[in-house]
Structures are given as structure tokens and as C-alpha cells.
Design a protein around this motif. Structure first.
Motif, short mmCIF file in Angstrom:
data_model
loop_
_atom_site.label_atom_id
_atom_site.label_comp_id
_atom_site.label_asym_id
_atom_site.label_seq_id
_atom_site.Cartn_x
_atom_site.Cartn_y
_atom_site.Cartn_z
N TYR A 122 0.83 -1.21 0.00
CA TYR A 122 0.00 0.00 0.00
C TYR A 122 0.86 1.26 0.00
O TYR A 122 0.56 2.24 -0.70
CB TYR A 122 -0.92 -0.01 1.22
CG TYR A 122 -1.80 1.20 1.33
CD1 TYR A 122 -2.81 1.44 0.40
CD2 TYR A 122 -1.63 2.12 2.37
CE1 TYR A 122 -3.63 2.56 0.50
CE2 TYR A 122 -2.44 3.23 2.48
CZ TYR A 122 -3.43 3.46 1.54
OH TYR A 122 -4.23 4.57 1.64
N GLY A 123 1.96 1.24 0.76
CA GLY A 123 2.81 2.42 0.86
C GLY A 123 3.75 2.63 -0.32
O GLY A 123 3.95 3.76 -0.77
N TYR A 124 4.34 1.54 -0.82
CA TYR A 124 5.33 1.64 -1.90
C TYR A 124 4.74 1.49 -3.29
O TYR A 124 5.26 2.05 -4.25
CB TYR A 124 6.39 0.54 -1.76
CG TYR A 124 7.31 0.62 -0.57
CD1 TYR A 124 7.95 1.79 -0.23
CD2 TYR A 124 7.55 -0.52 0.20
CE1 TYR A 124 8.82 1.85 0.86
CE2 TYR A 124 8.41 -0.48 1.29
CZ TYR A 124 9.04 0.70 1.62
OH TYR A 124 9.89 0.73 2.68
N GLY A 125 3.71 0.68 -3.41
CA GLY A 125 3.24 0.26 -4.72
C GLY A 125 2.52 1.34 -5.51
O GLY A 125 1.73 2.11 -4.96
N LYS A 126 2.79 1.37 -6.81
CA LYS A 126 2.12 2.27 -7.74
C LYS A 126 1.61 1.46 -8.92
O LYS A 126 2.17 0.41 -9.25
CB LYS A 126 3.09 3.35 -8.24
CG LYS A 126 3.78 4.16 -7.14
CD LYS A 126 2.80 4.99 -6.35
CE LYS A 126 3.52 5.82 -5.27
NZ LYS A 126 2.56 6.50 -4.38
#
Length: 208
Positions: A122-126
Motif C-alpha cells: 500500500y505504501g510503496y506500490g504504484k
């Protein structure tokens, strides 16, 4: 790469179409400027770290930096530019989600242990990134939750597993299922599979 793989492990012949699809998924991600996130438990956690080591630096061949970067380094830092250029290597952006020990232990203690990888996705993924989940059984709950979040966040999803694959194949754009039942046999073939993928990706992006 794939011919050598099946010479050593003939049982992986059935996996070749999915290995090729996995390569295509990863190559598309990197061509579009994305990154790969990797997670797993136990031996698969070690595999996550191992993959970062093969993708973020030279694996089978040199990866010199572009001449344009060499020139920029020399222009900005005349004394150190040549050294910097000589000791940097081409990298395929990859993050192991098992490495963030402070975050993992805090999240497991304060929130939920089975969400340690999902939170990082959730924090890193794009959108356009890829999450690679490794699980010999395909039933590792923290890996499955990470894949669920990845799908909703627009990441590509790749699983490497064994046997029936458990729940993992239903959550993956591509799932490579080693046709073995014992963990040690599955893990041995996982290593061979991701080494083949790393070599294929290196040849794709750094040949010549």
C-alpha cells in the motif's frame, strides 16, 4: 536460459509458458519505469533478498552506466566523477519487503502480523509496478493479503509457488507452479527459476 533450466530440471518443462509470461510481465514493468516488490517467508524471504541482489547489480554480465551519466558525473565532480561512474552498475529497481525489520515488527505488534507485507504494498506500490509473492504452498496469509492489496492498487501480480499453488494462482496475473510436493524440492527449483528470470532480464536491458 530456459533450455538450460529444463536440461537441469526436466520437470519444469510444464512451467515454461508461465516463466515466459513472468518475464514479459517484469520486462514491461521495467520498460515503463516501474519497480518490483518481493515478499515471502522463511526460505522464501531469503529468496526475496537474493533476487534484489541479482537485479540491482550485475548478475552474469557487466552493466556499465550510460555515457551521459558518466559525463554528468565528471562535469559535476571532476575529482570523483570517473570513480563514481566506474563503480556504479545498471540496476533494475527492486525492493524486498522482508528487509524493513523496524516497520515489520512494529506493524506485527501494533496492528496485525498478517498485514506486514500488505502495508508496504500500500505504501510503496504504484500502478504499473509488480508484486512478486513467493510461497511454496501458496497459502501464506501475509503474502496472499499483499497480493490482494496489489491487485486493488493496480500492480501486476506474480506468484512463484509449488504443487496446486493453494490460493495464490487466483490472485496472480501469472503464477509459476513447480510440480513438486516437498518444500525442499520446490525451493530448489524456485532458485533455478528466478535465476533464469534474472538472466533473461539482464540480457534484455543490458546486453551490448
Amino acid at each position: 536460459m530456459l533450455e538450460r533450466l529444463t536440461q537441469k530440471y526436466p520437470d519444469l518443462a510444464s512451467c515454461l509458458p508461465d516463466i515466459q509470461r513472468a518475464f514479459d510481465l517484469l520486462a514491461t514493468c521495467y520498460r515503463q519505469g516501474g519497480k518490483v516488490l518481493i515478499c515471502g517467508n522463511g526460505g522464501s524471504a531469503s529468496d526475496s533478498e537474493h533476487l534484489v541482489g541479482e537485479l540491482m547489480k550485475g548478475y552474469l554480465q557487466p552493466r556499465p552506466v550510460p555515457s551521459s551519466l558518466r559525463a554528468d558525473l565528471a562535469a559535476h565532480f571532476p575529482a570523483e566523477g570517473e570513480y563514481l561512474a566506474d563503480h556504479l552498475q545498471g540496476a533494475l529497481p527492486t525492493i524486498s519487503l522482508v528487509s524493513q525489520m523496524a516497520l515489520i515488527t512494529a506493524y506485527a505488534n501494533d496492528v496485525a502480523a498478517d498485514m506486514i507485507f500488505a502495508q508496504q504494498v500500500y505504501g510503496y506500490g504504484k500502478p504499473g509496478d509488480v508484486l512478486l509473492g513467493i510461497s511454496t504452498s501458496g497459502r501464506s496469509v501475509n503474502v496472499l493479503h499483499a497480493l490482494r492489496v496489489a491487485r486493488v492498487r493496480g500492480l501486476g501480480t506474480l506468484g512463484i509457488t509449488g504443487g496446486s499453488g493453494g490460493e495464490m494462482p487466483d490472485l496472480c496475473d501469472v503464477a509459476i507452479r513447480v510440480p513438486q510436493a516437498h518444500t525442499a524440492e520446490i525451493q530448489e527449483r524456485h532458485l533455478a527459476i528466478y535465476h533464469a528470470l534474472c538472466g533473461m532480464l539482464e540480457a534484455e536491458f543490458f546486453a551490448g
